[in-house]
Design a protein around this motif. Structure first.
Motif, PDB file in Angstrom:
ATOM      1  N   PRO A   1      62.548  53.405  74.768  1.00 21.30           N
ATOM      2  CA  PRO A   1      62.265  52.014  74.414  1.00 21.30           C
ATOM      3  C   PRO A   1      63.244  51.038  75.056  1.00 21.30           C
ATOM      4  CG  PRO A   1      63.309  53.140  72.578  1.00 21.30           C
ATOM      5  CD  PRO A   1      63.044  54.185  73.626  1.00 21.30           C
ATOM      6  N   ASP A   2      62.828  49.766  75.079  1.00 25.24           N
ATOM      7  CA  ASP A   2      63.654  48.718  75.672  1.00 25.24           C
ATOM      8  C   ASP A   2      65.072  48.727  75.115  1.00 25.24           C
ATOM      9  OD1 ASP A   2      61.123  48.150  76.541  1.00 25.24           O
ATOM     10  OD2 ASP A   2      61.050  46.097  75.779  1.00 25.24           O
ATOM     11  N   GLU A   3      65.160  48.864  73.792  1.00 28.31           N
ATOM     12  CA  GLU A   3      66.461  48.757  73.134  1.00 28.31           C
ATOM     13  C   GLU A   3      67.430  49.848  73.587  1.00 28.31           C
ATOM     14  OE1 GLU A   3      63.570  49.023  71.640  1.00 28.31           O
ATOM     15  OE2 GLU A   3      63.215  47.270  70.367  1.00 28.31           O
ATOM     16  N   SER A   4      66.906  51.020  73.912  1.00 31.33           N
ATOM     17  CA  SER A   4      67.793  52.101  74.341  1.00 31.33           C
ATOM     18  C   SER A   4      68.431  51.779  75.683  1.00 31.33           C
ATOM     19  CB  SER A   4      67.022  53.426  74.417  1.00 31.33           C
ATOM     20  OG  SER A   4      66.011  53.384  75.422  1.00 31.33           O
ATOM     21  N   LEU A   5      67.677  51.120  76.569  1.00 32.44           N
ATOM     22  CA  LEU A   5      68.236  50.715  77.857  1.00 32.44           C
ATOM     23  C   LEU A   5      69.291  49.643  77.665  1.00 32.44           C
ATOM     24  CD1 LEU A   5      68.371  50.578  80.905  1.00 32.44           C
ATOM     25  CD2 LEU A   5      66.346  49.088  80.872  1.00 32.44           C
ATOM     26  N   ALA A   6      68.990  48.634  76.850  1.00 25.41           N
ATOM     27  CA  ALA A   6      69.963  47.574  76.595  1.00 25.41           C
ATOM     28  C   ALA A   6      71.235  48.147  75.962  1.00 25.41           C
ATOM     29  CB  ALA A   6      69.346  46.507  75.687  1.00 25.41           C
ATOM     30  N   PHE A   7      71.067  49.101  75.052  1.00 27.45           N
ATOM     31  CA  PHE A   7      72.206  49.766  74.411  1.00 27.45           C
ATOM     32  C   PHE A   7      73.072  50.474  75.457  1.00 27.45           C
ATOM     33  CE2 PHE A   7      73.995  53.720  72.764  1.00 27.45           C
ATOM     34  CZ  PHE A   7      74.657  53.311  71.622  1.00 27.45           C
TER      35      PHE A   7
END
Length: 526
Positions: free
Chosen positions: A311-317
C-alpha cells in the motif's frame, strides 16, 4: 482518527528530535520574526528519464518538512516541483523505446526532442506528465514549474542579466573546482545554437549584461546572440543558484551525491546577492546489487511496482525512516516495510505526544493517523497464500474466519486490500521460490509428535495454546536449539527459510489443513 491538541503539538514539535521538525526549526531560525510571503520549498526533477521512487522520495520528504513547519508556525508555505526540462539530453536512457530516434537529438533541450512513446509533444512533456501523475496520486499540494516555460517566457530574464553582471565572480567560484582542460572551455552560460538547436558547451564573451548579449563560436562562425527568453540556459550549478535567488527559495534538500553542487551553488547564490536555501543531504537508494538507482538505467523499483505489492502508506513509511542512511530498494524490502508500518501504527494511539511526533506514521499521515488496526501481519498472509497456491480473496477470507472474529472485508477494509497485495506478491515472488524438503533425523519424530498433538486439539484452538505446544516439542525433541526446530518447520511445511509464529500460522490455516502439510512432509523423500 488519532488527534493531538494543536497547542500540545506545537509545544512538543519545538523540541522534537524527529528529523522533519529538526529541519523545520532551521526555517524558524531563518525567519525569527516570521515571513509575510510564503516560505518556498522546492524540489527538482531532471526529466531525462522516467520518474522513479527517488524522485517521489524528495517530494515526500520535503512535504514532511513543510508540514512540520506549518505545525510550529503560522507562516504561509508553498512547494514548487521544478522540472529541469531545458537541459540537453546527454545520453539515451536504457528503459525507453525508439532509442535510435532519441540518439539523433542528443544535446537538444528535452522539450525539443520528440516523445519516444508517441503520446506528448516532447520527451520532457511525457516525463513531466508521469511525474505529475504519481505526485497527484498521493495528493501532494504542489505547483509544477517547467524550466523551459520560465526561460522562454522571460521569467528568468532579470536573473540572467544578473548572471552576466556577476560573470567574473561566478567564474572565480567555478574555475578552481575544474580540471585544467575543462577550465579552458567552461562557461556558466550555455547558448542554444541557432543552427542545430543543441545546447552548446562553449566559451562565451559577455557583450552587454543589460541586453543579455553574448558572443560565441558555433560551427566555426562567430555568433552574437541574446541569452534572454529561451536562447540560452545556465550550466547546472549556476542554474540552481540563479533559481534559488530568482524565486527566493527557502528550502531544498538533495542527495548525498550533490553535496559539492550544493556548496558551489550556495557560493554562486551569494555572488548573485542572494541567500542559499536551508536543506540537508540525504543518502541514496540502492538496488539489490548495492548500486545507486538511476532514472536512465531503470534499475531499482518503480513507483508502480511498489504499489502493486504494497500500500501507499508502506512506501511513505519506508521513505521517511533514516534519510541519512543508504537503504536498499528492491522487491524484497516490501513485506518488512508493510509489517513495520502497521506495527508503528498500532503503537501510535497509546504513545505520549513526544513519542507520537517521533513515530513515522505521524509524518506519513500528517498527524491524522487512522484508527483501523490489522488483526494479522502481512508476513502471515504471505505464508498463508504460499501454502494455498493459486487462491482468490474469497478463499483467503475463508481461512481468516479461523483466526479473526467476524472476519469480513467490510469490517476490515485495510486487511482486504492487503490480501490483494499478498496474493500478487505471493504469485510473483514467493511461489517461484518455494522448495519444501523432506524432514531429516530428529525432525521426523518431532513432526510426528506435532501431528499427534494437533490431532488432540480442538479445531478452534488459540494461536497461543498451539504455540506453547510447538515450543515444548522443540525443547524436548532433541534439537541443538529452538532455532533449528523452527527452521525445520519452515523448510518442510512452508518451503522457505524463514516464517511466522507457527502457532499463529496453524490457527489461521486450520488444524486439519496443517496436519495435511505435516503428512505431505513426512511422505516426502527428498
Amino acid at each position: 482518527m488519532t488527534d493531538i491538541k494543536s497547542a500540545d503539538l506545537r509545544d512538543a514539535a519545538l523540541t522534537s528530535k524527529a528529523w522533519p521538525y529538526e529541519e523545520a526549526r532551521k526555517l524558524l531560525k531563518r525567519y525569527p520574526d516570521g515571513k509575510t510571503t510564503p516560505v518556498l520549498f522546492e524540489t527538482g526533477y531532471g526529466p531525462s528519464g522516467l520518474p522513479h521512487i527517488g524522485t517521489f522520495n524528495e517530494v515526500l520528504r520535503t512535504t514532511m518538512v513543510r508540514h512540520a513547519l506549518e505545525t510550529m508556525s503560522d507562516m504561509p508555505t508553498r512547494l514548487i516541483a521544478f522540472s529541469d526540462d531545458m537541459d540537453g539530453l546527454r545520453k539515451v536512457p536504457d528503459n525507453v523505446p525508439n532509442q535510435a530516434m532519441l540518439a539523433e537529438h542528443l544535446g537538444k533541450p528535452l522539450t525539443r526532442i520528440p516523445d519516444p512513446f508517441g503520446k506528448y509533444e516532447s520527451f520532457a512533456h511525457h516525463n513531466n506528465a508521469m511525474l505529475r501523475q504519481f505526485l497527484d496520486r498521493f495528493g501532494f499540494d504542489y505547483e509544477f514549474a517547467s524550466s523551459t516555460d520560465y526561460y522562454t517566457g522571460g521569467r528568468f530574464d532579470d536573473a540572467l542579466k544578473n548572471v552576466l553582471r556577476h560573470y567574473r565572480g561566478i567564474m572565480d567560484v567555478m574555475l578552481p573546482t575544474l580540471r585544467a582542460e575543462r577550465q579552458a572551455t567552461y562557461s556558466p552560460v550555455l547558448p542554444i545554437s541557432p543552427k542545430s538547436g543543441i545546447v552548446l558547451q562553449v566559451p562565451i564573451e559577455v557583450l552587454d549584461p543589460e541586453t543579455g548579449m553574448i558572443a560565441f563560436i558555433d560551427e566555426g562562425e562567430r555568433i552574437e546572440q541574446s541569452i534572454l527568453s529561451g536562447k540560452a540556459k545556465l550550466q547546472w550549478k549556476v542554474d540552481w543558484a540563479m533559481r534559488w535567488v530568482a524565486l527566493d527559495v527557502d528550502y531544498e534538500m538533495a542527495g548525498k551525491d550533490l553535496i559539492d553542487s550544493v556548496i558551489q551553488s550556495s557560493k554562486i547564490a551569494r555572488v548573485l546577492g542572494g541567500r542559499p536555501p536551508e536543506g540537508f543531504n540525504y543518502e541514496m537508494f540502492l538496488d539489490e546489487k548495492g548500486e545507486k538507482i538511476s532514472k536512465s538505467k531503470g534499475n531499482g523499483l518503480s513507483l508502480d511496482q511498489w504499489l502493486t505489492y504494497g500500500p501507499d502508506e508502506s512506501l511513505a513509511f519506508y521513505i521517511y525512516r533514516e534519510p541519512k542512511k543508504a537503504k536498499a530498494l528492491h522487491m524484497g524490502v516490501i513485506p518488512r516495510a508493510v509489517d513495520d508500518y502497521w506495527q508503528f501504527r498500532a503503537n501510535y494511539p497509546g504513545q505520549p505526544v513526544e513519542q507520537k511526533l517521533g513515530n513515522p506514521v505521524h509524518h506519513v499521515h500528517n498527524g491524522d493517523v487512522p484508527d483501523e488496526t490489522l488483526p494479522v501481519t502481512f508476513g502471515l498472509l504471505l505464508n498463508l497464500v504460499g501454502v494455498m497456491g493459486e487462491a482468490s480473496k474469497e478463499q483467503v477470507w475463508g481461512y481468516l474466519a479461523n483466526y479473526v472474529p467476524d472476519a469480513t472485508p467490510q469490517r476490515h477494509p485495510a486487511l482486504d486490500a492487503l490480501i490483494g497485495y499478498a496474493l500478487a506478491y505471493g504469485r510473483d515472488f514467493i511461489a517461484p521460490t518455494l522448495r519444501r524438503r523432506a524432514p531429516q533425523g530428529v525432525e521426523v519424530a518431532a513432526l510426528e509428535r506435532l501431528d499427534a498433538v494437533l490431532a488432540a486439539m480442538p479445531e478452534g484452538a488459540s494461536a497461543e495454546d498451539i504455540q506453547n505446544e510447538v515450543y515444548e516439542i522443540g525443547k524436548t525433541g532433541g534439537f541443538d536449539n529452538l532455532r533449528d526446530w523452527f527452521r525445520a518447520l519452515y523448510e518442510t511445511l512452508l518451503g522457505s527459510e524463514q516464517g511466522p509464529r507457527m502457532g499463529s500460522f496453524i490457527a489461521l490455516y486450520g488444524i486439519a489443513n496443517s496436519r495435511k502439510l505435516i503428512a505431505e512432509a513426512l511422505a516426502r523423500t527428498e
